[in-house]
Design a protein around this motif. Structure first.
Motif, PDB file in Angstrom:
ATOM      1  N   LEU A  43     -41.415   0.328  31.011  1.00 30.80           N
ATOM      2  CA  LEU A  43     -40.765   1.833  30.952  1.00 30.80           C
ATOM      3  C   LEU A  43     -39.385   1.920  31.290  1.00 30.80           C
ATOM      4  N   PHE A 270     -41.822  11.319  28.486  1.00 32.40           N
ATOM      5  CA  PHE A 270     -43.401  10.640  28.576  1.00 32.40           C
ATOM      6  C   PHE A 270     -44.071  11.951  29.001  1.00 32.40           C
ATOM      7  N   THR A 585     -48.168   8.256  27.149  1.00 31.64           N
ATOM      8  CA  THR A 585     -47.481   7.992  26.053  1.00 31.64           C
ATOM      9  C   THR A 585     -46.091   8.568  26.154  1.00 31.64           C
ATOM     10  N   TYR A 586     -45.067   7.696  25.702  1.00 30.21           N
ATOM     11  CA  TYR A 586     -43.584   7.851  25.983  1.00 30.21           C
ATOM     12  C   TYR A 586     -42.728   7.611  24.756  1.00 30.21           C
ATOM     13  N   MET A 654     -43.538  11.146  20.492  1.00 26.89           N
ATOM     14  CA  MET A 654     -44.502  10.576  21.323  1.00 26.89           C
ATOM     15  C   MET A 654     -45.829  10.567  20.611  1.00 26.89           C
TER      16      MET A 654
END
Length: 726
Positions: A43, A270, A585-586, A654
């Motif tokens: 990330l 995110f 989720t991002y 996303m």
């Protein structure tokens, strides 16, 4: 386009491209990542500015500790006093139950200026993920030598139950649930803490919280203030407790910091949340079943039900309020399903899946070892779905009948209670009755809260007429008994409905509460045509259950094998489908091109509210104060400078689905900058397929939330509690 504009446009595109490359941007891939998968992600490279350990830390406190599952939606703690932010539509049912014609919170909104003024959010609880553990070996070990599909499924379910019971015995403060991550393949034990006392704190005016109504639902651009605030309460000793004046605000392990500055286009964002169900690892036959049967049947049925209930609601305000939640839920599903239908046909997903499955079959047949184990897999899947398709209409009807008609739901509860009562020895009947009566009353009271006689009558009539037209190989026996050999099924059904609804005493709540369930003798002796109809339906469901269980057992094994061999074929592990467990989720704040020459920017503003308000559509009515404030440019500190306006909603790429409603949208520092509430129309097929080009999710911008709270509803006390400077 003039030369200056062209140069500016090209420069902007170049800068975006450079920014993507510098941030390590790559073509986006889907992913609702379970907690167990987060450590595999990079990330930081995507744009995260905090440690990934701050998102999820199994050995300490992290952002996931601020997340709650509330009423099937997601919410997040945003103060150390148990304050929760989620969607307006997630609080809708509780607001409806609290509303009366005299205090119509559903229409006018609700603001509690003190803890004492907060009101019970009936029917809502908060569930917090405490921990998780992979138990796949224990579950599958129980069926390692079992080949019979029905026995296999029963043993799996028994193993799940035993694991849950064992976990709750070890820690009575938790609720244990084993979730199937991959059907027939992987299972994870989740331990949850449940807060039973949830209260409404602030719900905006419906013209804000539901702005655009069904016209805008599942669409972009959106201007909906889809937010609400609740508060979690516990007993003075910190333990979960039912609603009580003695309870105190819950102190969460973690709460999110609210960032009133929001985001800019291409910012990393995110989401943590509890997405419901996705079905991306299923074969072509499953998608075809959805497209041919489930989606059109349910959407058309709900359309009819809503028209019927909306007409009934015109009688008086009380009826309108009673039916509001059912109408809203139906409307949300039917538009979602029609969006899915359009999307499935638009990308021809069935054909895509068939090509994938054909390639998979070639892989199986080209490898001796793989063929030895999975050689019949694709044929077995096809044969199973031929059976499922053959019963599709009847199965869908039986699935929907009790949710469609309130009085039939009451009849089901009465019949179930009568059967259980009859099974008791004579000497124990009265004790059984007295012990179980409160639960029976609670169940039927919940049904009566959204019951309307006229709507119920018309909806049941349609259901029976529909069933009377099924082919002889898919009969609804209770309906066939009514129609017999008649040449005019509609007239026979009409007469039956008129007589049954005229004679049944289940429509009279006073009679049901004060006479029917007043004693064991009274309930045992009561009968009418509605109870007989329900008994016939229930009897057939019971008779069909063994074959249904057998098919479920077969499907369980086939889908586990399907994912196993597909992972071998693709040479990669898949992210498991969503199943209401906590996921991450991002992506990025980003617009898109839903059609040729129609770029959609990722922000909407208050100006758009005013523009839609000129169309004459009542769903675009808004409080007059919004125009007054906008014309005065009274935006406070919540304007986005490059827009010279307050951003209302934002768009991002996303991966979300149902259950992500209310999920906190967080920036690169893990700060709250919005609340997820919807998807664009093309993204309704996210349940089956995701693609960066058309999959966009929608959230309400935190700047609009704060502006409405401060300027419209004078709720500055909430901003202060959240640590936001006015």
């Amino acid at each position: 386009m003039n030369k200056k504009t062209l140069i500016t446009s090209l420069l902007t595109c170049s800068l975006l491209t450079v920014g993507m490359l510098q941030s390590g941007y790559k073509p986006w891939e889907e992913g609702m990542f379970p907690l167990s998968e987060i450590h595999k992600l990079d990330l930081k490279k995507a744009g995260l500015k905090i440690s990934q350990n701050e998102i999820y830390n199994p050995k300490g406190t992290s952002l996931v500790d601020a997340l709650v599952n509330v009423g099937g939606c997601t919410g997040s703690f945003i103060s150390n006093q148990g304050l929760i932010i989620t969607n307006h539509h997630c609080a809708f049912s509780a607001v409806q139950l609290a509303s009366t014609p005299e205090n119509d919170y559903l229409t006018n909104g609700f603001v509690a200026a003190s803890h004492e003024q907060e009101i019970e959010a009936k029917g809502l609880t908060c569930r917090i993920t405490d921990s998780y553990e992979d138990v796949s070996d224990r579950v599958l070990g129980a069926v390692a030598q079992v080949t019979d599909p029905t026995s296999r499924l029963k043993l799996i379910n028994d193993a799940l139950k035993n694991i849950e019971v064992e976990a709750e015995k070890k820690d009575p403060s938790i609720k244990a649930e084993v979730s199937e991550m991959f059907i027939g393949k992987t299972y994870v034990l989740f331990r949850y803490k449940t807060i039973q006392d949830v209260r409404l704190v602030y719900v905006p005016n419906r013209q804000i919280g539901e702005y655009g109504g069904e016209t805008d639902n599942w669409g972009w651009p959106r201007h909906t203030g889809d937010f609400s605030f609740m508060r979690a309460y516990v007993a003075p000793d910190g333990s979960p407790a039912k609603f009580s004046k003695n309870n105190v605000p819950y102190t969460p392990k973690k709460f999110l910091k609210v960032n009133p500055n929001g985001t800019n286009e291409e910012d990393f964002v995110f989401i943590l949340g509890y997405p419901g169900k996705t079905f991306r690892h299923r074969p072509a036959q499953f998608i075809a079943y959805q497209q041919q049967y489930v989606l059109p049947y349910v959407s058309n049925l709900y359309d009819f039900q809503n028209t019927t209930m909306e007409n009934a609601g015109k009688k008086d305000k009380t009826t309108e309020i009673k039916l509001a939640t059912r109408i809203k839920r139906n409307a949300n599903v039917l538009k979602n399903y029609r969006g899915k239908l359009q999307g499935l046909k638009g990308i021809d997903l069935v054909s895509q899946k068939k090509e994938e499955d054909a390639a998979l079959a070639n892989f199986i047949n080209s490898n001796v070892d793989v063929k030895a184990r999975y050689g019949s897999l694709m044929t077995d899947i096809d044969n199973l779905y031929k059976l499922i398709n053959g019963d599709a209409k009847r199965d869908l009807w039986l699935t929907q009948i009790y949710n469609s008609t309130s009085l039939l739901g009451v009849a089901r509860n009465i019949n179930t209670f009568k059967t259980a009562l009859d099974a008791q020895p004579e000497s124990q009947k009265e004790a059984f009755f007295n012990q179980n009566k409160p639960r029976l009353k609670q169940f039927i009271a919940g049904i009566y809260e959204s019951f309307d006689f006229d709507a119920d009558k018309k909806i049941l009539k349609k259901m029976l007429i529909d069933a009377s037209e099924f082919t002889t190989d898919q009969p609804i026996n209770a309906v066939t008994k009514i129609t017999g050999q008649s040449a005019d099924n509609e007239k026979v059904v009409d007469d039956f409905i008129n007589n049954t609804f005229s004679n049944t005493k289940l429509k009279d709540t006073n009679y049901v509460y004060n006479t029917l369930i007043s004693s064991a003798k009274a309930i045992a002796s009561y009968n009418d045509e509605l109870l007989s109809l329900e008994k016939g339906i229930s009897t057939q469901i019971t008779a069909l259950k063994p074959e249904k269980d057998r098919r479920e057992g077969v499907l369980n094994k086939l889908m586990g094998d399907y994912v196993n061999v597909k992972e071998k074929f693709k040479k990669k592990d898949f992210i498991p489908d969503a199943n209401s467990t906590l996921r991450l989720t991002y992506g990025y704040v980003r617009g898109y091109w839903p059609a040729d020459a129609s770029y959609m920017r990722p922000y909407t503003t208050i100006k758009g509210i005013l523009e839609k308000g000129t169309t004459g559509n009542p769903e675009f009515d808004y409080p007059a104060q919004i125009r007054k404030l906008w014309e005065a440019k009274d935006f406070g500190s919540f304007a986005k400078k490059d827009l010279n306006d307050v951003p209302v909603a934002l768009l991002y790429n996303m991966d979300t689905t149902g259950g992500n409603s209310g999920s906190p949208i967080m920036n690169a520092k893990g700060e709250l900058i919005g609340v997820n509430f919807d998807r664009a129309y093309g993204a309704t097929i996210n349940d089956y397929a995701w693609n960066e080009s058309y999959s966009r999710s929608i959230g309400v911008d935190i700047r609009y939330v704060l502006w409405v709270a401060s300027k419209i509803d004078n709720a500055n006390f909430l901003l202060k509690e959240m640590g936001v400077k006015i």
